[in-house]
Design a protein around this motif. Structure first.
Motif, PDB file in Angstrom:
ATOM      1  N   UNK A 163       0.825  -1.212   0.000  1.00 36.67           N
ATOM      2  CA  UNK A 163       0.000   0.000   0.000  1.00 36.67           C
ATOM      3  C   UNK A 163       0.858   1.260   0.000  1.00 36.67           C
ATOM      4  N   UNK A 164       1.926   1.262   0.795  1.00 32.64           N
ATOM      5  CA  UNK A 164       2.827   2.414   0.833  1.00 32.64           C
ATOM      6  C   UNK A 164       3.478   2.643  -0.530  1.00 32.64           C
ATOM      7  N   UNK A 165       3.917   1.572  -1.162  1.00 32.57           N
ATOM      8  CA  UNK A 165       4.535   1.674  -2.483  1.00 32.57           C
ATOM      9  C   UNK A 165       3.534   2.185  -3.508  1.00 32.57           C
ATOM     10  N   UNK A 166       2.326   1.677  -3.448  1.00 28.99           N
ATOM     11  CA  UNK A 166       1.289   2.101  -4.381  1.00 28.99           C
ATOM     12  C   UNK A 166       0.971   3.589  -4.223  1.00 28.99           C
ATOM     13  N   UNK A 167       0.941   4.075  -2.990  1.00 31.28           N
ATOM     14  CA  UNK A 167       0.700   5.502  -2.747  1.00 31.28           C
ATOM     15  C   UNK A 167       1.841   6.330  -3.330  1.00 31.28           C
ATOM     16  N   UNK A 168       3.085   5.877  -3.140  1.00 37.20           N
ATOM     17  CA  UNK A 168       4.237   6.602  -3.682  1.00 37.20           C
ATOM     18  C   UNK A 168       4.201   6.627  -5.202  1.00 37.20           C
ATOM     19  N   UNK A 169       3.812   5.525  -5.819  1.00 36.64           N
ATOM     20  CA  UNK A 169       3.728   5.474  -7.281  1.00 36.64           C
ATOM     21  C   UNK A 169       2.639   6.410  -7.778  1.00 36.64           C
ATOM     22  N   UNK A 170       1.518   6.443  -7.091  1.00 36.83           N
ATOM     23  CA  UNK A 170       0.430   7.330  -7.516  1.00 36.83           C
ATOM     24  C   UNK A 170       0.789   8.798  -7.341  1.00 36.83           C
ATOM     25  N   UNK A 171       1.558   9.109  -6.311  1.00 34.78           N
ATOM     26  CA  UNK A 171       1.945  10.509  -6.093  1.00 34.78           C
ATOM     27  C   UNK A 171       3.028  10.961  -7.063  1.00 34.78           C
ATOM     28  N   UNK A 172       3.932  10.063  -7.426  1.00 31.92           N
ATOM     29  CA  UNK A 172       5.090  10.411  -8.260  1.00 31.92           C
ATOM     30  C   UNK A 172       5.213   9.447  -9.440  1.00 31.92           C
TER      31      UNK A 172
END
Length: 120
Positions: free
Chosen positions: A53-62
């Motif tokens: 989930x943390x990785x997915x949030x980072x990918x969506x933000x950047x």
């Protein structure tokens, strides 16, 4: 006899309808988004849910920096694979021993600037 024929036709129609539904579901799952959804579902069911989930949030933000990093890693891997393939295709050769000058400095020597252009 006609009744048995009608029953067979009805069974065939029901089987075709079920087969059509199954094919539609498979086609939906075989699209890119369907495959990604399946992969995400499997990853979310594992032990590393919070990391995912943390990785997915980072990918969506950047998304652009993540894409550039992924492209760089891909190019690096391609080059490493190409070099490994070239190394395997070359016959084994004996390496010549470096000369004494090569052992001293692997870099080329700068030109001697003390001499002028007309000095012989």
């Amino acid at each position: 006899m006609t009744r048995a024929l009608d029953d067979l036709e009805r069974d065939i129609e029901v089987s075709r309808a079920k087969l059509d539904q199954t094919i539609d579901r498979l086609q939906r799952r075989m699209t890119v988004s369907g495959v990604v959804d399946d992969a995400l579902g499997v990853m979310r069911a594992g032990r590393y849910v919070s990391l995912f989930d943390t990785t997915l949030v980072a990918v969506r933000r950047n998304p652009i920096p993540v894409f550039l990093v992924a492209a760089g890693i891909g190019l690096f891997m391609q080059r490493m694979r190409k070099e490994a393939r070239e190394d395997c295709s070359l016959p084994m050769q004996k390496k010549e021993k470096p000369t004494q000058a090569e052992r001293k400095s692997p870099l080329p020597q700068p030109p001697d600037l003390r001499a002028g252009p007309y000095d012989f």
